[in-house]
Write a protein that holds these residues in place. Structure first.
Motif, PDB file in Angstrom:
ATOM      1  N   ASN A  39       0.816  -1.216   0.000  1.00 57.63           N
ATOM      2  CA  ASN A  39       0.000   0.000   0.000  1.00 57.63           C
ATOM      3  C   ASN A  39       0.847   1.262   0.000  1.00 57.63           C
ATOM      4  O   ASN A  39       0.335   2.360   0.100  1.00 57.63           O
ATOM      5  CB  ASN A  39      -0.961   0.004   1.197  1.00 57.63           C
ATOM      6  CG  ASN A  39      -0.266   0.320   2.508  1.00 57.63           C
ATOM      7  OD1 ASN A  39       0.935   0.095   2.665  1.00 57.63           O
ATOM      8  ND2 ASN A  39      -1.028   0.823   3.461  1.00 57.63           N
ATOM      9  N   GLY A  40       2.160   1.120  -0.094  1.00 60.11           N
ATOM     10  CA  GLY A  40       3.042   2.266  -0.233  1.00 60.11           C
ATOM     11  C   GLY A  40       3.510   2.898   1.050  1.00 60.11           C
ATOM     12  O   GLY A  40       4.363   3.780   1.034  1.00 60.11           O
ATOM     13  N   GLY A  41       2.989   2.460   2.214  1.00 65.21           N
ATOM     14  CA  GLY A  41       3.295   3.115   3.468  1.00 65.21           C
ATOM     15  C   GLY A  41       4.734   2.962   3.915  1.00 65.21           C
ATOM     16  O   GLY A  41       5.379   3.928   4.319  1.00 65.21           O
ATOM     17  N   LEU A 108       4.425  11.056  -5.800  1.00 62.59           N
ATOM     18  CA  LEU A 108       4.765  10.154  -6.905  1.00 62.59           C
ATOM     19  C   LEU A 108       5.034   8.744  -6.407  1.00 62.59           C
ATOM     20  O   LEU A 108       4.682   7.765  -7.080  1.00 62.59           O
ATOM     21  CB  LEU A 108       5.983  10.685  -7.660  1.00 62.59           C
ATOM     22  CG  LEU A 108       5.730  11.806  -8.666  1.00 62.59           C
ATOM     23  CD1 LEU A 108       7.045  12.319  -9.241  1.00 62.59           C
ATOM     24  CD2 LEU A 108       4.815  11.321  -9.798  1.00 62.59           C
ATOM     25  N   HIS A 109       5.641   8.633  -5.255  1.00 67.39           N
ATOM     26  CA  HIS A 109       5.859   7.298  -4.682  1.00 67.39           C
ATOM     27  C   HIS A 109       4.535   6.608  -4.395  1.00 67.39           C
ATOM     28  O   HIS A 109       4.357   5.418  -4.690  1.00 67.39           O
ATOM     29  CB  HIS A 109       6.679   7.391  -3.396  1.00 67.39           C
ATOM     30  CG  HIS A 109       6.861   6.063  -2.729  1.00 67.39           C
ATOM     31  ND1 HIS A 109       5.961   5.576  -1.809  1.00 67.39           N
ATOM     32  CD2 HIS A 109       7.813   5.111  -2.878  1.00 67.39           C
ATOM     33  CE1 HIS A 109       6.350   4.379  -1.418  1.00 67.39           C
ATOM     34  NE2 HIS A 109       7.476   4.086  -2.041  1.00 67.39           N
ATOM     35  N   ALA A 114       0.592   2.586  -6.133  1.00 64.67           N
ATOM     36  CA  ALA A 114      -0.764   2.249  -6.566  1.00 64.67           C
ATOM     37  C   ALA A 114      -0.745   1.530  -7.911  1.00 64.67           C
ATOM     38  O   ALA A 114      -1.453   0.541  -8.120  1.00 64.67           O
ATOM     39  CB  ALA A 114      -1.605   3.523  -6.655  1.00 64.67           C
ATOM     40  N   LEU A 115       0.080   1.999  -8.821  1.00 67.24           N
ATOM     41  CA  LEU A 115       0.171   1.375 -10.136  1.00 67.24           C
ATOM     42  C   LEU A 115       0.815  -0.005 -10.058  1.00 67.24           C
ATOM     43  O   LEU A 115       0.460  -0.913 -10.818  1.00 67.24           O
ATOM     44  CB  LEU A 115       0.978   2.275 -11.085  1.00 67.24           C
ATOM     45  CG  LEU A 115       0.336   3.627 -11.421  1.00 67.24           C
ATOM     46  CD1 LEU A 115       1.287   4.473 -12.260  1.00 67.24           C
ATOM     47  CD2 LEU A 115      -0.992   3.438 -12.148  1.00 67.24           C
ATOM     48  N   TRP A 119      -3.372  -0.853  -4.772  1.00 65.51           N
ATOM     49  CA  TRP A 119      -4.154  -0.403  -3.625  1.00 65.51           C
ATOM     50  C   TRP A 119      -4.826   0.915  -3.943  1.00 65.51           C
ATOM     51  O   TRP A 119      -4.437   1.631  -4.844  1.00 65.51           O
ATOM     52  CB  TRP A 119      -3.282  -0.293  -2.361  1.00 65.51           C
ATOM     53  CG  TRP A 119      -2.103   0.601  -2.512  1.00 65.51           C
ATOM     54  CD1 TRP A 119      -0.857   0.248  -2.914  1.00 65.51           C
ATOM     55  CD2 TRP A 119      -2.057   2.013  -2.274  1.00 65.51           C
ATOM     56  NE1 TRP A 119      -0.032   1.333  -2.950  1.00 65.51           N
ATOM     57  CE2 TRP A 119      -0.739   2.432  -2.560  1.00 65.51           C
ATOM     58  CE3 TRP A 119      -2.984   2.958  -1.860  1.00 65.51           C
ATOM     59  CZ2 TRP A 119      -0.328   3.753  -2.426  1.00 65.51           C
ATOM     60  CZ3 TRP A 119      -2.583   4.269  -1.729  1.00 65.51           C
ATOM     61  CH2 TRP A 119      -1.276   4.650  -2.012  1.00 65.51           C
ATOM     62  N   GLU A 120      -5.832   1.257  -3.150  1.00 70.28           N
ATOM     63  CA  GLU A 120      -6.576   2.497  -3.341  1.00 70.28           C
ATOM     64  C   GLU A 120      -6.529   3.324  -2.072  1.00 70.28           C
ATOM     65  O   GLU A 120      -6.227   2.831  -0.987  1.00 70.28           O
ATOM     66  CB  GLU A 120      -8.036   2.190  -3.689  1.00 70.28           C
ATOM     67  CG  GLU A 120      -8.163   1.424  -5.003  1.00 70.28           C
ATOM     68  CD  GLU A 120      -9.589   1.020  -5.283  1.00 70.28           C
ATOM     69  OE1 GLU A 120      -9.844   0.448  -6.344  1.00 70.28           O
ATOM     70  OE2 GLU A 120     -10.441   1.290  -4.417  1.00 70.28           O
ATOM     71  N   ALA A 121      -6.877   4.626  -2.203  1.00 67.29           N
ATOM     72  CA  ALA A 121      -6.785   5.524  -1.044  1.00 67.29           C
ATOM     73  C   ALA A 121      -7.674   5.065   0.103  1.00 67.29           C
ATOM     74  O   ALA A 121      -7.329   5.207   1.265  1.00 67.29           O
ATOM     75  CB  ALA A 121      -7.154   6.946  -1.459  1.00 67.29           C
TER      76      ALA A 121
END
Length: 230
Positions: A39-41, A108-109, A114-115, A119-121
């Motif tokens: 999820n990018g966290g 951008l990260h 996401a891409l 995952w979504e917000a």
């Protein structure tokens, strides 16, 4: 912008506008792929911690040592009556660039994550097992957390460059940048209070404004002493 370009040479612009974002994004996504939940966290935390280190180290090529006693780095500005005005504009432009860089790189990260992992917000569909998610489950709070990452990166970067300008040697910038890593990591512990993230963001905005004013005013006063041979 012209005032800023007086100080920002071609190598500095290449490093800050191209290499720094590319390297940080690459490291963040790599860490997310290895340790994160998709999820990018986790990657965002790494980017937020490393960004001040890059900013402080690279500032040695821009305003390194301008606050040092008897600094001779800006002697050429004495040839112009507009020298102090050019410097003040450049200092404010540098702070604006730092904030926009933090916003752009961290956003951008998140988009790249996401891409890559879908995952979504407002949720984490398609995320993989791993470390507990660093983003909250609703879109509003997620924006607040994203802003907090940006503010932490900016404040620590601005504070670190402010301190490093009292010395003109690269090793001092590097030493302060190491301390900035730990400071940013400590600040991110406030993510445990994510339910109050918007209050925390407002407090950080006030702190960021104070650090920004301090950075410019102290630099101008220190340089003015040399500029007018006080």
């Amino acid at each position: 912008m012209k005032s800023y370009l007086v100080f920002a040479g071609a190598r500095y612009r290449l490093a800050v506008y191209l290499l720094m974002p590319a390297v940080l994004l690459g490291i963040g996504l790599w860490v997310e792929g290895k340790l994160g939940s998709g999820n990018g966290g986790v990657g965002a935390i790494v980017v937020t911690v490393l960004l001040p280190m890059a900013e402080i180290s690279s500032d040695n090529w821009l305003f390194g040592g301008i606050q040092a006693k008897d600094s001779m780095g800006l002697e050429y500005l004495k040839a112009s009556g507009r020298g102090m005005g050019i410097l003040k504009n450049a200092l404010w432009m540098d702070l604006a660039r730092k904030f926009l860089s933090a916003l752009g790189i961290i956003a951008l990260h998140r988009l790249a994550a996401a891409l890559a992992w879908g995952w979504e917000a407002g949720g984490v569909p398609g995320s993989r097992p791993g470390i507990a998610h660093s983003w909250p489950g609703n879109a509003g709070s997620a924006v607040g957390v994203l802003l907090y990452f940006v503010l932490v990166a900016y404040i620590v970067s601005a504070l670190g460059t402010f301190l490093s300008r009292f010395g003109g040697m690269f090793w001092m910038n590097l030493l302060i940048s190491y301390g900035a890593v730990f400071l940013a990591a400590f600040a991110l512990m406030l993510l445990n209070l994510a339910e109050h993230i918007f209050i925390i963001d407002i407090m950080c905005m006030a702190l960021g404004a104070a650090v920004s004013v301090l950075t410019v005013q102290v630099a101008m006063k220190r340089v003015e002493r040399s500029y007018y041979d006080k």
